[in-house]
Design a protein around this motif. Structure first.
Motif, PDB file in Angstrom:
ATOM      1  N   TYR A  58      17.540  12.901  45.516  1.00 17.56           N
ATOM      2  CA  TYR A  58      18.181  14.145  45.956  1.00 17.56           C
ATOM      3  C   TYR A  58      18.337  15.131  44.803  1.00 17.56           C
ATOM      4  N   ALA A  59      18.749  14.634  43.647  1.00 20.85           N
ATOM      5  CA  ALA A  59      18.900  15.519  42.485  1.00 20.85           C
ATOM      6  C   ALA A  59      17.543  16.086  42.076  1.00 20.85           C
ATOM      7  N   GLY A  60      16.521  15.244  42.099  1.00 23.16           N
ATOM      8  CA  GLY A  60      15.172  15.715  41.786  1.00 23.16           C
ATOM      9  C   GLY A  60      14.710  16.765  42.768  1.00 23.16           C
ATOM     10  N   LEU A  61      14.996  16.556  44.040  1.00 24.16           N
ATOM     11  CA  LEU A  61      14.610  17.536  45.060  1.00 24.16           C
ATOM     12  C   LEU A  61      15.312  18.868  44.822  1.00 24.16           C
ATOM     13  N   GLU A  62      16.592  18.817  44.493  1.00 22.20           N
ATOM     14  CA  GLU A  62      17.300  20.063  44.182  1.00 22.20           C
ATOM     15  C   GLU A  62      16.647  20.777  42.997  1.00 22.20           C
ATOM     16  N   ALA A  63      16.331  20.025  41.952  1.00 15.21           N
ATOM     17  CA  ALA A  63      15.728  20.627  40.758  1.00 15.21           C
ATOM     18  C   ALA A  63      14.372  21.245  41.077  1.00 15.21           C
ATOM     19  N   VAL A  64      13.571  20.544  41.854  1.00 14.75           N
ATOM     20  CA  VAL A  64      12.243  21.064  42.213  1.00 14.75           C
ATOM     21  C   VAL A  64      12.383  22.321  43.063  1.00 14.75           C
ATOM     22  N   LEU A  65      13.276  22.296  44.037  1.00 18.17           N
ATOM     23  CA  LEU A  65      13.460  23.486  44.875  1.00 18.17           C
ATOM     24  C   LEU A  65      13.896  24.685  44.036  1.00 18.17           C
ATOM     25  N   ARG A  66      14.798  24.462  43.108  1.00 17.07           N
ATOM     26  CA  ARG A  66      15.224  25.552  42.210  1.00 17.07           C
ATOM     27  C   ARG A  66      14.052  26.066  41.383  1.00 17.07           C
ATOM     28  N   ARG A  67      13.279  25.132  40.832  1.00 11.28           N
ATOM     29  CA  ARG A  67      12.116  25.514  40.018  1.00 11.28           C
ATOM     30  C   ARG A  67      11.116  26.336  40.839  1.00 11.28           C
ATOM     31  N   LEU A  68      11.027  26.038  42.131  1.00 13.19           N
ATOM     32  CA  LEU A  68      10.096  26.757  43.004  1.00 13.19           C
ATOM     33  C   LEU A  68      10.682  28.068  43.526  1.00 13.19           C
ATOM     34  N   GLY A  69      11.905  28.382  43.095  1.00 12.74           N
ATOM     35  CA  GLY A  69      12.503  29.664  43.446  1.00 12.74           C
ATOM     36  C   GLY A  69      13.399  29.650  44.667  1.00 12.74           C
ATOM     37  N   TYR A  70      13.638  28.481  45.243  1.00 12.36           N
ATOM     38  CA  TYR A  70      14.520  28.415  46.409  1.00 12.36           C
ATOM     39  C   TYR A  70      15.957  28.220  45.944  1.00 12.36           C
ATOM     40  N   THR A  71      16.833  29.125  46.360  1.00  7.82           N
ATOM     41  CA  THR A  71      18.225  29.084  45.907  1.00  7.82           C
ATOM     42  C   THR A  71      19.205  29.059  47.079  1.00  7.82           C
ATOM     43  N   GLY A  72      18.764  28.572  48.226  1.00  6.99           N
ATOM     44  CA  GLY A  72      19.595  28.579  49.425  1.00  6.99           C
ATOM     45  C   GLY A  72      20.600  27.447  49.502  1.00  6.99           C
ATOM     46  N   PHE A  73      21.039  26.934  48.382  1.00  4.66           N
ATOM     47  CA  PHE A  73      22.042  25.877  48.349  1.00  4.66           C
ATOM     48  C   PHE A  73      22.785  25.947  47.024  1.00  4.66           C
ATOM     49  N   ALA A  74      23.976  25.404  47.021  1.00  2.00           N
ATOM     50  CA  ALA A  74      24.745  25.347  45.779  1.00  2.00           C
ATOM     51  C   ALA A  74      24.246  24.176  44.947  1.00  2.00           C
ATOM     52  N   PRO A  75      24.031  24.364  43.647  1.00  3.84           N
ATOM     53  CA  PRO A  75      23.626  23.231  42.816  1.00  3.84           C
ATOM     54  C   PRO A  75      24.630  22.083  42.950  1.00  3.84           C
ATOM     55  N   GLY A  76      24.108  20.887  43.138  1.00  5.93           N
ATOM     56  CA  GLY A  76      24.968  19.718  43.303  1.00  5.93           C
ATOM     57  C   GLY A  76      25.367  19.442  44.739  1.00  5.93           C
ATOM     58  N   ALA A  77      24.870  20.233  45.680  1.00  5.24           N
ATOM     59  CA  ALA A  77      25.244  20.057  47.088  1.00  5.24           C
ATOM     60  C   ALA A  77      24.865  18.678  47.615  1.00  5.24           C
ATOM     61  N   SER A  78      23.728  18.160  47.186  1.00  8.08           N
ATOM     62  CA  SER A  78      23.317  16.839  47.678  1.00  8.08           C
ATOM     63  C   SER A  78      24.226  15.742  47.129  1.00  8.08           C
ATOM     64  N   LEU A  79      24.631  15.866  45.865  1.00 11.65           N
ATOM     65  CA  LEU A  79      25.557  14.886  45.288  1.00 11.65           C
ATOM     66  C   LEU A  79      26.903  14.939  46.005  1.00 11.65           C
ATOM     67  N   ALA A  80      27.363  16.128  46.319  1.00  7.47           N
ATOM     68  CA  ALA A  80      28.625  16.270  47.047  1.00  7.47           C
ATOM     69  C   ALA A  80      28.524  15.596  48.418  1.00  7.47           C
ATOM     70  N   ALA A  81      27.399  15.753  49.089  1.00  9.24           N
ATOM     71  CA  ALA A  81      27.207  15.115  50.389  1.00  9.24           C
ATOM     72  C   ALA A  81      27.184  13.594  50.250  1.00  9.24           C
ATOM     73  N   LEU A  82      26.552  13.080  49.196  1.00  9.60           N
ATOM     74  CA  LEU A  82      26.543  11.638  48.976  1.00  9.60           C
ATOM     75  C   LEU A  82      27.937  11.097  48.703  1.00  9.60           C
ATOM     76  N   ILE A  83      28.713  11.837  47.919  1.00  9.05           N
ATOM     77  CA  ILE A  83      30.088  11.417  47.635  1.00  9.05           C
ATOM     78  C   ILE A  83      30.905  11.360  48.926  1.00  9.05           C
ATOM     79  N   ASP A  84      30.739  12.363  49.787  1.00  6.01           N
ATOM     80  CA  ASP A  84      31.435  12.355  51.075  1.00  6.01           C
ATOM     81  C   ASP A  84      31.002  11.173  51.931  1.00  6.01           C
ATOM     82  N   TYR A  85      29.723  10.815  51.836  1.00  8.35           N
ATOM     83  CA  TYR A  85      29.185   9.714  52.635  1.00  8.35           C
ATOM     84  C   TYR A  85      29.741   8.365  52.196  1.00  8.35           C
ATOM     85  N   ILE A  86      29.804   8.163  50.876  1.00  6.26           N
ATOM     86  CA  ILE A  86      30.247   6.849  50.406  1.00  6.26           C
ATOM     87  C   ILE A  86      31.756   6.823  50.296  1.00  6.26           C
TER      88      ILE A  86
END
Length: 86
Positions: A58-86
């Motif tokens: 998930y962190a890698g996916l966020e980094a790649v999306l940012r590198r490709l110019g996609y900014t439609g999410f807050a950095p760390g959003a996937s980690l926050a979702a994982l924390i909520d899940y566990i």
């Protein structure tokens, strides 16, 4: 299937670019098969999958999306979702 998650990238982001960026980080994801080739990429989670592998993907996916110019999410959003899940 409960062993794979298919993800459609955001508009303007190519599946091949995501797969290439993740591969450069050592994270392997698959493309989709016909008739959806090029529309989705797939993350496999078959067998024993550790939370550290999911987190890295998930962190890698966020980094790649940012590198490709996609900014439609807050950095760390996937980690926050994982924390909520566990």
């Amino acid at each position: 299937s409960k062993t794979v998650t298919a993800i459609r990238p955001p508009a303007g982001v190519k599946v091949g670019d995501i797969r290439k960026g993740l591969n450069e980080m050592g994270i392997m994801v698959a493309g989709s098969q016909d008739p959806y080739k090029g529309q989705f990429f797939r993350i496999g989670h078959m067998g024993v999958t550790q939370m550290r592998e999911i987190t890295a993907t998930y962190a890698g996916l966020e980094a790649v999306l940012r590198r490709l110019g996609y900014t439609g999410f807050a950095p760390g959003a996937s980690l926050a979702a994982l924390i909520d899940y566990i």
